[in-house]
Write a protein that holds these residues in place. Structure first.
Motif, PDB file in Angstrom:
ATOM      1  N   LYS A  99       0.836  -1.206   0.000  1.00  0.00           N
ATOM      2  CA  LYS A  99       0.000   0.000   0.000  1.00  0.00           C
ATOM      3  C   LYS A  99       0.874   1.261   0.000  1.00  0.00           C
ATOM      4  O   LYS A  99       0.578   2.228  -0.688  1.00  0.00           O
ATOM      5  CB  LYS A  99      -0.938  -0.008   1.219  1.00  0.00           C
ATOM      6  CG  LYS A  99      -2.062   0.986   1.107  1.00  0.00           C
ATOM      7  CD  LYS A  99      -3.214   0.673   2.024  1.00  0.00           C
ATOM      8  CE  LYS A  99      -4.365   1.626   1.756  1.00  0.00           C
ATOM      9  NZ  LYS A  99      -5.529   1.354   2.600  1.00  0.00           N
ATOM     10  N   GLY A 132      -4.426   8.605  11.058  1.00  0.00           N
ATOM     11  CA  GLY A 132      -5.575   7.792  10.626  1.00  0.00           C
ATOM     12  C   GLY A 132      -5.068   6.424  10.234  1.00  0.00           C
ATOM     13  O   GLY A 132      -5.321   5.942   9.136  1.00  0.00           O
ATOM     14  N   ASP A 168      -4.896   7.101  15.608  1.00  0.00           N
ATOM     15  CA  ASP A 168      -6.261   6.911  15.114  1.00  0.00           C
ATOM     16  C   ASP A 168      -7.252   7.329  16.194  1.00  0.00           C
ATOM     17  O   ASP A 168      -6.988   7.164  17.389  1.00  0.00           O
ATOM     18  CB  ASP A 168      -6.504   5.459  14.708  1.00  0.00           C
ATOM     19  CG  ASP A 168      -7.639   5.342  13.697  1.00  0.00           C
ATOM     20  OD1 ASP A 168      -7.345   5.216  12.483  1.00  0.00           O
ATOM     21  OD2 ASP A 168      -8.816   5.398  14.107  1.00  0.00           O
ATOM     22  N   ILE A 169      -8.382   7.833  15.743  1.00  0.00           N
ATOM     23  CA  ILE A 169      -9.406   8.303  16.679  1.00  0.00           C
ATOM     24  C   ILE A 169     -10.147   7.135  17.318  1.00  0.00           C
ATOM     25  O   ILE A 169     -10.752   7.264  18.376  1.00  0.00           O
ATOM     26  CB  ILE A 169     -10.394   9.233  15.915  1.00  0.00           C
ATOM     27  CG1 ILE A 169     -11.191  10.105  16.854  1.00  0.00           C
ATOM     28  CG2 ILE A 169     -11.330   8.440  14.998  1.00  0.00           C
ATOM     29  CD1 ILE A 169     -11.994  11.185  16.152  1.00  0.00           C
ATOM     30  N   TRP A 208      -9.195   0.269  16.715  1.00  0.00           N
ATOM     31  CA  TRP A 208      -8.088   0.068  15.763  1.00  0.00           C
ATOM     32  C   TRP A 208      -6.739   0.101  16.475  1.00  0.00           C
ATOM     33  O   TRP A 208      -5.815  -0.619  16.118  1.00  0.00           O
ATOM     34  CB  TRP A 208      -8.124   1.130  14.663  1.00  0.00           C
ATOM     35  CG  TRP A 208      -9.256   0.983  13.710  1.00  0.00           C
ATOM     36  CD1 TRP A 208     -10.126   1.970  13.328  1.00  0.00           C
ATOM     37  CD2 TRP A 208      -9.683  -0.201  13.021  1.00  0.00           C
ATOM     38  NE1 TRP A 208     -11.055   1.461  12.451  1.00  0.00           N
ATOM     39  CE2 TRP A 208     -10.801   0.145  12.238  1.00  0.00           C
ATOM     40  CE3 TRP A 208      -9.214  -1.520  12.987  1.00  0.00           C
ATOM     41  CZ2 TRP A 208     -11.467  -0.785  11.434  1.00  0.00           C
ATOM     42  CZ3 TRP A 208      -9.881  -2.448  12.189  1.00  0.00           C
ATOM     43  CH2 TRP A 208     -10.990  -2.076  11.430  1.00  0.00           C
ATOM     44  N   ILE A 256      -3.070   7.817   4.691  1.00  0.00           N
ATOM     45  CA  ILE A 256      -3.594   7.070   3.535  1.00  0.00           C
ATOM     46  C   ILE A 256      -5.073   6.780   3.730  1.00  0.00           C
ATOM     47  O   ILE A 256      -5.487   6.267   4.779  1.00  0.00           O
ATOM     48  CB  ILE A 256      -2.842   5.728   3.348  1.00  0.00           C
ATOM     49  CG1 ILE A 256      -1.332   5.927   3.368  1.00  0.00           C
ATOM     50  CG2 ILE A 256      -3.263   5.048   2.056  1.00  0.00           C
ATOM     51  CD1 ILE A 256      -0.525   4.639   3.283  1.00  0.00           C
ATOM     52  N   ASP A 257      -5.829   7.103   2.696  1.00  0.00           N
ATOM     53  CA  ASP A 257      -7.276   6.794   2.679  1.00  0.00           C
ATOM     54  C   ASP A 257      -7.998   7.342   3.903  1.00  0.00           C
ATOM     55  O   ASP A 257      -8.935   6.697   4.402  1.00  0.00           O
ATOM     56  CB  ASP A 257      -7.497   5.265   2.611  1.00  0.00           C
ATOM     57  CG  ASP A 257      -7.226   4.723   1.223  1.00  0.00           C
ATOM     58  OD1 ASP A 257      -7.180   5.538   0.281  1.00  0.00           O
ATOM     59  OD2 ASP A 257      -7.049   3.505   1.087  1.00  0.00           O
ATOM     60  N   PHE A 294     -12.007  12.325   7.711  1.00  0.00           N
ATOM     61  CA  PHE A 294     -11.830  13.275   8.810  1.00  0.00           C
ATOM     62  C   PHE A 294     -13.018  14.236   8.840  1.00  0.00           C
ATOM     63  O   PHE A 294     -13.322  14.877   7.831  1.00  0.00           O
ATOM     64  CB  PHE A 294     -10.544  14.090   8.649  1.00  0.00           C
ATOM     65  CG  PHE A 294      -9.276  13.276   8.710  1.00  0.00           C
ATOM     66  CD1 PHE A 294      -9.177  12.151   9.520  1.00  0.00           C
ATOM     67  CD2 PHE A 294      -8.162  13.647   7.951  1.00  0.00           C
ATOM     68  CE1 PHE A 294      -8.005  11.407   9.573  1.00  0.00           C
ATOM     69  CE2 PHE A 294      -6.985  12.912   8.003  1.00  0.00           C
ATOM     70  CZ  PHE A 294      -6.909  11.791   8.814  1.00  0.00           C
TER      71      PHE A 294
HETATM   72  C1  LIG Z   1     -10.320   4.118   5.795  1.00  0.00           C
HETATM   73  S1  LIG Z   1      -9.417   4.131   7.269  1.00  0.00           S
HETATM   74  C2  LIG Z   1      -7.755   4.086   6.645  1.00  0.00           C
HETATM   75  C3  LIG Z   1      -6.817   3.368   7.568  1.00  0.00           C
HETATM   76  C4  LIG Z   1      -5.401   3.174   7.063  1.00  0.00           C
HETATM   77  N1  LIG Z   1      -4.724   4.440   6.886  1.00  0.00           N
HETATM   78  C5  LIG Z   1      -5.393   2.396   5.781  1.00  0.00           C
HETATM   79  O1  LIG Z   1      -4.956   2.940   4.771  1.00  0.00           O
HETATM   80  O2  LIG Z   1      -5.803   1.237   5.783  1.00  0.00           O
HETATM   81  C6  LIG Z   1      -9.563   5.788   7.883  1.00  0.00           C
HETATM   82  C7  LIG Z   1      -9.122   5.912   9.315  1.00  0.00           C
HETATM   83  O3  LIG Z   1      -9.148   7.272   9.743  1.00  0.00           O
HETATM   84  C8  LIG Z   1      -9.500   7.272  11.122  1.00  0.00           C
HETATM   85  N2  LIG Z   1      -9.939   8.616  11.518  1.00  0.00           N
HETATM   86  C9  LIG Z   1     -11.087   9.257  11.206  1.00  0.00           C
HETATM   87  N3  LIG Z   1     -11.118  10.467  11.785  1.00  0.00           N
HETATM   88  C10 LIG Z   1      -9.961  10.607  12.485  1.00  0.00           C
HETATM   89  C11 LIG Z   1      -9.410  11.645  13.304  1.00  0.00           C
HETATM   90  N4  LIG Z   1     -10.058  12.797  13.494  1.00  0.00           N
HETATM   91  N5  LIG Z   1      -8.208  11.439  13.860  1.00  0.00           N
HETATM   92  C12 LIG Z   1      -7.531  10.286  13.661  1.00  0.00           C
HETATM   93  N6  LIG Z   1      -8.007   9.260  12.910  1.00  0.00           N
HETATM   94  C13 LIG Z   1      -9.208   9.425  12.321  1.00  0.00           C
HETATM   95  C14 LIG Z   1     -10.595   6.226  11.201  1.00  0.00           C
HETATM   96  O4  LIG Z   1     -10.821   5.764  12.519  1.00  0.00           O
HETATM   97  C15 LIG Z   1     -10.035   5.145  10.270  1.00  0.00           C
HETATM   98  O5  LIG Z   1      -9.281   4.178  10.959  1.00  0.00           O
END
Ligand SMILES: C[S@@+](CC[C@H](N)C(=O)[O-])C[C@H]1O[C@@H](n2cnc3c(N)ncnc32)[C@H](O)[C@@H]1O
Length: 244
Positions: free
Chosen positions: A32, A56, A77-78, A82, A114-115, A120
Motif C-alpha cells: 500500500k 488515521g 487513530d481516533i 483500531w 492514507i485513505d 476526517f
Molecule cells: C479508511 S481508514 C484508513 C486506515 C489506514 N490508513 C489504511 O490505509 O488502511 C480511515 C481511518 O481514519 C481514522 N480517523 C477518522 N477520523 C480521524 C481523526 N479525526 N483522527 C484520527 N483518525 C481518524 C478512522 O478511525 C479510520 O481508521
C-alpha cells in the motif's frame, strides 16, 4: 407517508439488485505504501533517522511497514478499537519502534496519511494538528479517496455508481445495515462529504506550502478527466505539503 413508501420501495430494489456489498480487496502494508505514498514523494523510503506519524492509521499495517525504515513511527487513530488491533499486530511482528495512540504528544519529521482525509470530520483542523506536530521543514504526504462525487464516493453505501447521491438515506441505511455490524446512523457517518475543490481550497489556505496536489484519474475515464470533470473522474487525490 408517500415518501416513506418510496424509501421502502428503494430499499426493496436495492436488496433485490444488490443483495450483498462486495468489498474490494486492497493492498496493505509495504504494498500500500508503494502504491499510494511512493509515487508522491521521490525521497520516500529514505526515512532512516526520521520520526514519522501515520495519521488515521486504522489497523496499523502501514505504520508497521514504515517502522522497518524509519527511526520511529507513531500510528494515530481516533478509534481505540483500531489502536488495540494495531498494537497486537506490532507485537506479533516483533517491531519495537512503533507505537499506537489516540493522542498526539510528540513532534515528528514526516506525516503520512492514507485513505483517511475523506473520513476526517474536520480536515482543516487535522491540517492544523499535522502542522503543530511537525518540526520545521517537515512534510505531509497524503493519498485519499474516493472523494464524495466519485461514483463510489459513498464507500460502503455504494451499491451502484452514485447510489449515495441518488437513493434516499433511509433506504441506503437499511440496506447497508443488513450486512455490516456497526449500525450506521447516517449516510455521512465517518465521511465528510467534501468535494475535491473544497479540499484544495482548504489545503492552499492552510499554513503549509503546497508542493503537489494531484487528482489521479479513474483509468476508464482518463480521456475525459480535466479540471471541469475532476470531481467525478478522480480516483484518488495525492498531495505533498511542507511546513516552512
Ligand atoms: C479508511 S481508514 C484508513 C486506515 C489506514 N490508513 C489504511 O490505509 O488502511 C480511515 C481511518 O481514519 C481514522 N480517523 C477518522 N477520523 C480521524 C481523526 N479525526 N483522527 C484520527 N483518525 C481518524 C478512522 O478511525 C479510520 O481508521
Amino acid at each position: 407517508m408517500e415518501l416513506a413508501m418510496f424509501g421502502e420501495l428503494q430499499y426493496w430494489l436495492l436488496c433485490k439488485l444488490w443483495p450483498i456489498k462486495t468489498i474490494d480487496t486492497q493492498p496493505h502494508g509495504e504494498e500500500k505504501l508503494a502504491t499510494f505514498i511512493k509515487p508522491i514523494d521521490p525521497t520516500f523510503g529514505r526515512l532512516e533517522g526520521l520520526d514519522v506519524l501515520d495519521f488515521g492509521c486504522g489497523d496499523g499495517n502501514e505504520s508497521i511497514a514504515l517502522s522497518r525504515c524509519a527511526r520511529s513511527v507513531i500510528g494515530l487513530d481516533i478509534n481505540p478499537k483500531w489502536i488495540e488491533i494495531a498494537r497486537a499486530k506490532a507485537q506479533r511482528a516483533g517491531v519495537s519502534n512503533v507505537e499506537f495512540t489516540t493522542k498526539l504528544d510528540r513532534k515528528v519529521d514526516a506525516v503520512i496519511s492514507i485513505d483517511a482525509f475523506e473520513h476526517f470530520e474536520d480536515p482543516k483542523q487535522i491540517l492544523e494538528m499535522m502542522h503543530d506536530a511537525l518540526r520545521p521543514g517537515g512534510i505531509v504526504i497524503a493519498s485519499f479517496g474516493p472523494t464524495w462525487y466519485h461514483p463510489y464516493g459513498g464507500h460502503l453505501f455504494s451499491a451502484f455508481p452514485w447510489a449515495h447521491l441518488l437513493c434516499s438515506e433511509r433506504a441506503l441505511l437499511k440496506w447497508r445495515n443488513r450486512f455490516r455490524d456497526g449500525k450506521a446512523q447516517s449516510l455521512k457517518q465517518g465521511m465528510n462529504g467534501w468535494s475535491i475543490s473544497r479540499f484544495e481550497r482548504t489545503i492552499r489556505d492552510s499554513p503549509f506550502t503546497v508542493e503537489q496536489f494531484d487528482c489521479v484519474p479513474i483509468n476508464s475515464l482518463r480521456r475525459i478527466h480535466c479540471r471541469l470533470t475532476r470531481e467525478i473522474t478522480t480516483s484518488i487525490v495525492q498531495m505533498r505539503v511542507r511546513k516552512t
